[in-house]
Motif scaffolding. Sequence first.
Motif, PDB file in Angstrom:
ATOM      1  N   PHE A   4     131.367 -49.954 -45.025  1.00  0.00           N
ATOM      2  CA  PHE A   4     130.054 -50.573 -45.144  1.00  0.00           C
ATOM      3  C   PHE A   4     130.084 -51.828 -46.006  1.00  0.00           C
ATOM      4  CE2 PHE A   4     125.684 -50.880 -46.837  1.00  0.00           C
ATOM      5  CZ  PHE A   4     125.018 -51.011 -45.629  1.00  0.00           C
ATOM      6  N   SER A   5     130.862 -51.825 -47.079  1.00  0.00           N
ATOM      7  CA  SER A   5     130.946 -53.002 -47.945  1.00  0.00           C
ATOM      8  C   SER A   5     131.444 -54.219 -47.169  1.00  0.00           C
ATOM      9  CB  SER A   5     131.865 -52.732 -49.145  1.00  0.00           C
ATOM     10  OG  SER A   5     131.301 -51.746 -49.968  1.00  0.00           O
ATOM     11  N   GLU A   6     132.426 -54.000 -46.312  1.00  0.00           N
ATOM     12  CA  GLU A   6     132.941 -55.096 -45.483  1.00  0.00           C
ATOM     13  C   GLU A   6     131.873 -55.555 -44.488  1.00  0.00           C
ATOM     14  OE1 GLU A   6     136.490 -55.906 -42.246  1.00  0.00           O
ATOM     15  OE2 GLU A   6     136.617 -54.134 -43.519  1.00  0.00           O
ATOM     16  N   LEU A   7     131.148 -54.616 -43.929  1.00  0.00           N
ATOM     17  CA  LEU A   7     130.092 -54.932 -42.968  1.00  0.00           C
ATOM     18  C   LEU A   7     129.035 -55.837 -43.598  1.00  0.00           C
ATOM     19  CD1 LEU A   7     128.912 -53.788 -40.031  1.00  0.00           C
ATOM     20  CD2 LEU A   7     127.290 -52.756 -41.598  1.00  0.00           C
ATOM     21  N   LEU A  30     122.816 -50.872 -29.884  1.00  0.00           N
ATOM     22  CA  LEU A  30     121.794 -51.576 -30.664  1.00  0.00           C
ATOM     23  C   LEU A  30     120.474 -50.808 -30.657  1.00  0.00           C
ATOM     24  CD1 LEU A  30     122.587 -55.152 -29.367  1.00  0.00           C
ATOM     25  CD2 LEU A  30     122.846 -54.394 -31.743  1.00  0.00           C
ATOM     26  N   LEU A  31     120.088 -50.303 -29.498  1.00  0.00           N
ATOM     27  CA  LEU A  31     118.819 -49.594 -29.378  1.00  0.00           C
ATOM     28  C   LEU A  31     118.869 -48.229 -30.058  1.00  0.00           C
ATOM     29  CD1 LEU A  31     117.853 -50.678 -25.773  1.00  0.00           C
ATOM     30  CD2 LEU A  31     117.142 -51.664 -27.974  1.00  0.00           C
ATOM     31  N   LYS A  32     120.020 -47.586 -30.017  1.00  0.00           N
ATOM     32  CA  LYS A  32     120.164 -46.318 -30.748  1.00  0.00           C
ATOM     33  C   LYS A  32     119.980 -46.559 -32.245  1.00  0.00           C
ATOM     34  CE  LYS A  32     123.238 -43.597 -27.791  1.00  0.00           C
ATOM     35  NZ  LYS A  32     124.598 -43.002 -27.707  1.00  0.00           N
ATOM     36  N   ALA A  33     120.567 -47.639 -32.755  1.00  0.00           N
ATOM     37  CA  ALA A  33     120.417 -47.956 -34.178  1.00  0.00           C
ATOM     38  C   ALA A  33     118.943 -48.173 -34.520  1.00  0.00           C
ATOM     39  CB  ALA A  33     121.237 -49.199 -34.541  1.00  0.00           C
ATOM     40  N   ALA A  34     118.229 -48.873 -33.650  1.00  0.00           N
ATOM     41  CA  ALA A  34     116.798 -49.096 -33.886  1.00  0.00           C
ATOM     42  C   ALA A  34     116.042 -47.771 -33.920  1.00  0.00           C
ATOM     43  CB  ALA A  34     116.230 -50.011 -32.796  1.00  0.00           C
ATOM     44  N   LEU A  35     116.332 -46.912 -32.954  1.00  0.00           N
ATOM     45  CA  LEU A  35     115.605 -45.646 -32.852  1.00  0.00           C
ATOM     46  C   LEU A  35     115.993 -44.641 -33.930  1.00  0.00           C
ATOM     47  CD1 LEU A  35     115.652 -45.310 -28.975  1.00  0.00           C
ATOM     48  CD2 LEU A  35     113.657 -45.821 -30.430  1.00  0.00           C
ATOM     49  N   MET A 100     118.486 -52.612 -39.348  1.00  0.00           N
ATOM     50  CA  MET A 100     119.414 -51.667 -38.711  1.00  0.00           C
ATOM     51  C   MET A 100     120.007 -52.274 -37.442  1.00  0.00           C
ATOM     52  SD  MET A 100     119.645 -48.766 -40.467  1.00  0.00           S
ATOM     53  CE  MET A 100     119.896 -47.344 -39.408  1.00  0.00           C
ATOM     54  N   ILE A 101     119.190 -52.982 -36.678  1.00  0.00           N
ATOM     55  CA  ILE A 101     119.672 -53.659 -35.467  1.00  0.00           C
ATOM     56  C   ILE A 101     120.720 -54.701 -35.844  1.00  0.00           C
ATOM     57  CG2 ILE A 101     119.004 -55.214 -33.582  1.00  0.00           C
ATOM     58  CD1 ILE A 101     116.193 -53.747 -33.727  1.00  0.00           C
ATOM     59  N   GLN A 102     120.446 -55.469 -36.909  1.00  0.00           N
ATOM     60  CA  GLN A 102     121.391 -56.498 -37.330  1.00  0.00           C
ATOM     61  C   GLN A 102     122.711 -55.901 -37.819  1.00  0.00           C
ATOM     62  OE1 GLN A 102     118.624 -59.104 -39.853  1.00  0.00           O
ATOM     63  NE2 GLN A 102     119.952 -60.520 -38.729  1.00  0.00           N
ATOM     64  N   LEU A 103     122.641 -54.824 -38.563  1.00  0.00           N
ATOM     65  CA  LEU A 103     123.866 -54.191 -39.046  1.00  0.00           C
ATOM     66  C   LEU A 103     124.681 -53.624 -37.885  1.00  0.00           C
ATOM     67  CD1 LEU A 103     122.560 -52.453 -42.282  1.00  0.00           C
ATOM     68  CD2 LEU A 103     123.986 -54.513 -42.118  1.00  0.00           C
ATOM     69  N   GLN A 104     123.999 -53.046 -36.900  1.00  0.00           N
ATOM     70  CA  GLN A 104     124.718 -52.531 -35.724  1.00  0.00           C
ATOM     71  C   GLN A 104     125.348 -53.677 -34.954  1.00  0.00           C
ATOM     72  OE1 GLN A 104     125.263 -49.076 -34.464  1.00  0.00           O
ATOM     73  NE2 GLN A 104     126.822 -50.512 -33.788  1.00  0.00           N
ATOM     74  N   ALA A 105     124.645 -54.790 -34.841  1.00  0.00           N
ATOM     75  CA  ALA A 105     125.209 -55.956 -34.152  1.00  0.00           C
ATOM     76  C   ALA A 105     126.497 -56.404 -34.832  1.00  0.00           C
ATOM     77  CB  ALA A 105     124.190 -57.100 -34.121  1.00  0.00           C
ATOM     78  N   GLU A 106     126.480 -56.500 -36.143  1.00  0.00           N
ATOM     79  CA  GLU A 106     127.680 -56.916 -36.876  1.00  0.00           C
ATOM     80  C   GLU A 106     128.809 -55.919 -36.679  1.00  0.00           C
ATOM     81  OE1 GLU A 106     130.293 -59.151 -38.756  1.00  0.00           O
ATOM     82  OE2 GLU A 106     128.241 -59.836 -38.443  1.00  0.00           O
ATOM     83  N   ASP A 107     128.485 -54.639 -36.699  1.00  0.00           N
ATOM     84  CA  ASP A 107     129.505 -53.614 -36.507  1.00  0.00           C
ATOM     85  C   ASP A 107     130.160 -53.729 -35.128  1.00  0.00           C
ATOM     86  OD1 ASP A 107     130.890 -51.257 -37.577  1.00  0.00           O
ATOM     87  OD2 ASP A 107     129.859 -50.173 -35.967  1.00  0.00           O
ATOM     88  N   LEU A 108     129.413 -54.225 -34.150  1.00  0.00           N
ATOM     89  CA  LEU A 108     129.936 -54.424 -32.805  1.00  0.00           C
ATOM     90  C   LEU A 108     130.650 -55.771 -32.655  1.00  0.00           C
ATOM     91  CD1 LEU A 108     126.852 -53.105 -30.798  1.00  0.00           C
ATOM     92  CD2 LEU A 108     129.085 -51.973 -31.000  1.00  0.00           C
TER      93      LEU A 108
END
Length: 178
Positions: A4-7, A30-35, A100-108
Amino acid sequence: MDNFSELIRNRRSMRKFTAEELSQEEVVALLKAALMSPSSKQSNPWQFIVVDDKEKLQRLSQCKEHGAAFLKDAALAVVVTADPLASDVWIEDASVASLMIQLQAEDLGLGSCWIQVRERFAAEHIPADQVVREILDIPLQLQVLSMVAIGHKGMERKPFDEEHLQWEKIHINTYGGK
């Protein structure tokens, strides 16, 4: 990302995107992260409108005088709305979902940028949320908080430089540390 720190160090606002489309798996993630976003008292007041239609992205990119033009080049926008009757803290809940959407985007490995809609204006002082509402036919009971532009990164950004951390804004036990 390995941790997470790297993210959070690597997540930077991205306003330049390639023409590459997102895969169905990326959109679903992305949508799962939002939900899965937390909300006060599990009220889940948010609703999300996914926009990948290029003509609509172009129109949405003009919802504000400044700060939204890059949306026209994104592969996708997630419009974050919420119902104020479902929660008195709908702004906070929708804000957390946007992040949460932005963090998931970065993770992808995708780029993203928050576009503030609430309390912002298009040309001639027309509220930005009114423009977005009309383009997407959003019902009146929902308030538009933000749009998150997402796409494949069109440029490289350096990770956040920890030497710029403002430690003076941290206070222990009381303001000013007294």
